[in-house]
Design a protein around this motif. Structure first.
Motif, mmCIF file in Angstrom:
data_model
loop_
_atom_site.group_PDB
_atom_site.id
_atom_site.type_symbol
_atom_site.label_atom_id
_atom_site.label_comp_id
_atom_site.label_asym_id
_atom_site.label_seq_id
_atom_site.Cartn_x
_atom_site.Cartn_y
_atom_site.Cartn_z
ATOM 1 N N ARG A 1 0.853 -1.197 0.000
ATOM 2 C CA ARG A 1 0.000 0.000 0.000
ATOM 3 C C ARG A 1 0.884 1.241 0.000
ATOM 4 N NH1 ARG A 1 -4.839 -1.727 4.336
ATOM 5 N NH2 ARG A 1 -5.172 -3.822 3.435
ATOM 6 N N PHE B 1 -2.010 -1.276 -3.697
ATOM 7 C CA PHE B 1 -3.036 -0.263 -3.450
ATOM 8 C C PHE B 1 -2.420 1.134 -3.461
ATOM 9 C CE2 PHE B 1 -4.979 -3.961 -1.298
ATOM 10 C CZ PHE B 1 -6.265 -3.912 -1.815
ATOM 11 N N THR C 1 -3.504 4.655 -1.807
ATOM 12 C CA THR C 1 -4.431 5.135 -0.776
ATOM 13 C C THR C 1 -4.332 6.650 -0.615
ATOM 14 O OG1 THR C 1 -2.822 4.913 1.017
ATOM 15 C CG2 THR C 1 -4.081 2.944 0.437
ATOM 16 N N PHE D 1 -9.207 4.536 -2.101
ATOM 17 C CA PHE D 1 -8.102 3.697 -2.551
ATOM 18 C C PHE D 1 -8.392 3.151 -3.937
ATOM 19 C CE2 PHE D 1 -11.116 1.065 -0.223
ATOM 20 C CZ PHE D 1 -11.341 0.018 -1.106
#
Length: 429
Positions: A277, A318, A320, A344
Motif C-alpha cells: 500500500r 493499493f 491510498t 483507494f
C-alpha cells in the motif's frame, strides 16, 4: 446415448459422440476426422477398405465445423489425441457447415480481432478462446462463493436511472416514455441505500455503462463490475476484503482450470500477500521520476504514470489517501485533513482494477460535498433521503471483472475477455 469426448477411453469399448469436425486429413486409404466438443478432441479413423459405404459417403460430404454424430468402437493408439481413436460404424451429419468458413477455428490461420468478434460464435469454438470464458466462469463462481461464505447478500439494482451516479456527462440517455432516463454508471447509490436498510453486507455482479469516447485496448462502454458495500467498515477493511477476493479468484483458477490454462499457455502467477500500500503522494513521486510528462500532486494518474508506478511496484498494490478534490463526492474526507479522503485504488502493474472508499454517512456533509462538485443536491434527493434516518458508517468498492480477467491471463485487448464487447464502434453481434 452421447457421452462427452473427455469420457471416451479405450475402456469405454463403444461410444456415441456428437461434436464439431475440427480437422480433416485424407491420406487416400485412411481418413482422420478430429471431432471436438467443449471437453476435448477425439480422432475418428476411417479405414476405407473396411468402413461401411454409408460411413465413407457421409464423411466425404461432411465439411469442417459440421456437427456430426459418430457411433463406433474405441481403440487405444498412441498417435491420436488422448491416446485413443473411434472406429466408426455410423457417421451422421446433423448440421453441415458452409464453406469457406469466416475464420479458421483450428487456429492455424490467425484472424484480426474485428473478424473474430464479428463471428464470435465461431471464434468461441477455438480452444484458446473457450478457455478464457471457462476461466471467467470459475472466477465468477469463486467470487460468489467467497462473498456467500462471508455472509453477503446478493442484490440486483436497476440499470435505468434518473440521474448520474457520480456526476459528469458520461451517460447513455434513454427515451423513457415521457421522461429522460439513463443507463446506470454504477450501482453505487443503491448499494449505499441498502446500508440504510440494515442489510450490512451486499454485493452485485452486473453490467455498468459509461458513455466515454475511448478507443483503447482496455476500455469498454459496457463492462461487468463486481460491487460490494459493507456497514460498520472502513477503507482498511475494504482493502482487506478486496485482497481476499482477488487471491481467491487466482487460487480457484490455479486449482481447477489446469486444461484451460494449458490451452492458453499460461502458468498463473502466485500472488504475494499482503498487497503493498502506497499513498497517492508517494505514487505521484514515483511517476514524476519516471515519465517525461509533467505530473504533480492533484493530477489524476495518466496511463503512462500508471505504467511507471506499476513497473516500480511489480505486483498488485493499493494506492491510498487520494486528494478529496479528484475523488467522487461520497468519499469520506479525513477528519484531521479534509483535503485528503479515505479512498483507494487497487492496481495491477498494467492498469487500475478497482476503486473504493469509506463513504460519507452524514447527510449534511454529503450534501455539501455534492454541491462542491458542482452538482445539484436536488437531483439526488432519492439518494439523500435515507441519510436522514439512521445511516450507518460504511465502505465499499467496485472491481472490474473484465480487467481482472485481462490482467490475470495476460490478454492484450480487453475485448478478448468479453463475449460480446461494446465500444464506441461496436453494437453487434
Amino acid at each position: 446415448m452421447r457421452i462427452p469426448i473427455k469420457d471416451v477411453t479405450p475402456e469405454t469399448e463403444r461410444a456415441v459422440v456428437i461434436g464439431w469436425i475440427n480437422e480433416v486429413r485424407d491420406l487416400g486409404g485412411l481418413a482422420f476426422y478430429i471431432l471436438r466438443d467443449r471437453t476435448g478432441f477425439l480422432q475418428v479413423t476411417i479405414v476405407k477398405k473396411k468402413a461401411p459405404e454409408a460411413v465413407i459417403a457421409a464423411a466425404k460430404e461432411a465439411s469442417r465445423e459440421s456437427v456430426v454424430r459418430v457411433t463406433g468402437s474405441v481403440k487405444a493408439t498412441e498417435k491420436a489425441p488422448g491416446g485413443r481413436e473411434l472406429i466408426p460404424e455410423t457417421f451422421e451429419i446433423i448440421s453441415r457447415a458452409e464453406s469457406p468458413l469466416p475464420l479458421d477455428v483450428s487456429e492455424k490461420v490467425p484472424a484480426e480481432i474485428d473478424t473474430r468478434l464479428d463471428n464470435r460464435y465461431l471464434d468461441a469454438r477455438r480452444p484458446r478462446v473457450a478457455a478464457i470464458f471457462q476461466i471467467r466462469s470459475t472466477v465468477t463462481h469463486a467470487v460468489n462463493s467467497l462473498l456467500y461464505e462471508e455472509e453477503f447478500i446478493n442484490i440486483t439494482t436497476s440499470k435505468i436511472v434518473a440521474a448520474a451516479t457520480e456526476g459528469g456527462t458520461e451517460l447513455f440517455p434513454l427515451a423513457y416514455f415521457e421522461k429522460e432516463a439513463f443507463l446506470n454508471q454504477s450501482p453505487q447509490l443503491y448499494k449505499q441505500m441498502m446500508m440504510a436498510a440494515g442489510f450490512e453486507k451486499v454485493y452485485e455482479i452486473a453490467p455498468i455503462f459509461r458513455a466515454e469516447e475511448h478507443n483503447t485496448t482496455r476500455h469498454l462502454n459496457e463492462a461487468t463490475s463486481i460491487d460490494v458495500e459493507v456497514s460498520f467498515a472502513d477503507h482498511h477493511d475494504m482493502m482487506d476484503l478486496l485482497e481476499r477476493v482477488v487471491v481467491r479468484a487466482y487460487t480457484s483458477v490455479a486449482e481447477s482450470c489446469g486444461p484451460a490454462l494449458e490451452a492458453l499457455g499460461i502458468e498463473l502467477a502466485v500472488l504475494k500477500t499482503p498487497f503493498p500500500r502506497i499513498t497517492y503522494a508517494e505514487a505521484i513521486d514515483i511517476a514524476a521520476l519516471s515519465i517525461e510528462e509533467d505530473i504533480s500532486y492533484g493530477d489524476d494518474l495518466s496511463t503512462a504514470a500508471e505504467r511507471a508506478i506499476g513497473e516500480e511496484m511489480g505486483e498488485h498494490y493499493f494506492i491510498t489517501d487520494w486528494p478529496t478534490e479528484i475523488k467522487p463526492y461520497y468519499a469520506m474526507p479525513y477528519e484531521d485533513n479534509p483535503t485528503v479522503c479515505k479512498a483507494f485504488d487497487l492496481m495491477h502493474p498494467r492498469m487500475e482494477l478497482s476503486s473504493g472508499a469509506q463513504r460519507i454517512h452524514e447527510h449534511d456533509l454529503l450534501t455539501t460535498q455534492i454541491a462542491a462538485k458542482g452538482l445539484s443536491p436536488d437531483s439526488f434527493s432519492f439518494y439523500l433521503q435515507p441519510f436522514r434516518y439512521g445511516m450507518p458508517p460504511h465502505a465499499g468498492w467496485g472491481l472490474g471483472m473484465d480487467r481482472l480477467i485481462m490482467t490475470m491471463l495476460g490478454l492484450q485487448n480487453i475485448r478478448e475477455a468479453v463475449l460480446f464487447p461494446r465500444d464506441r464502434h461496436r453494437v453487434t453481434p
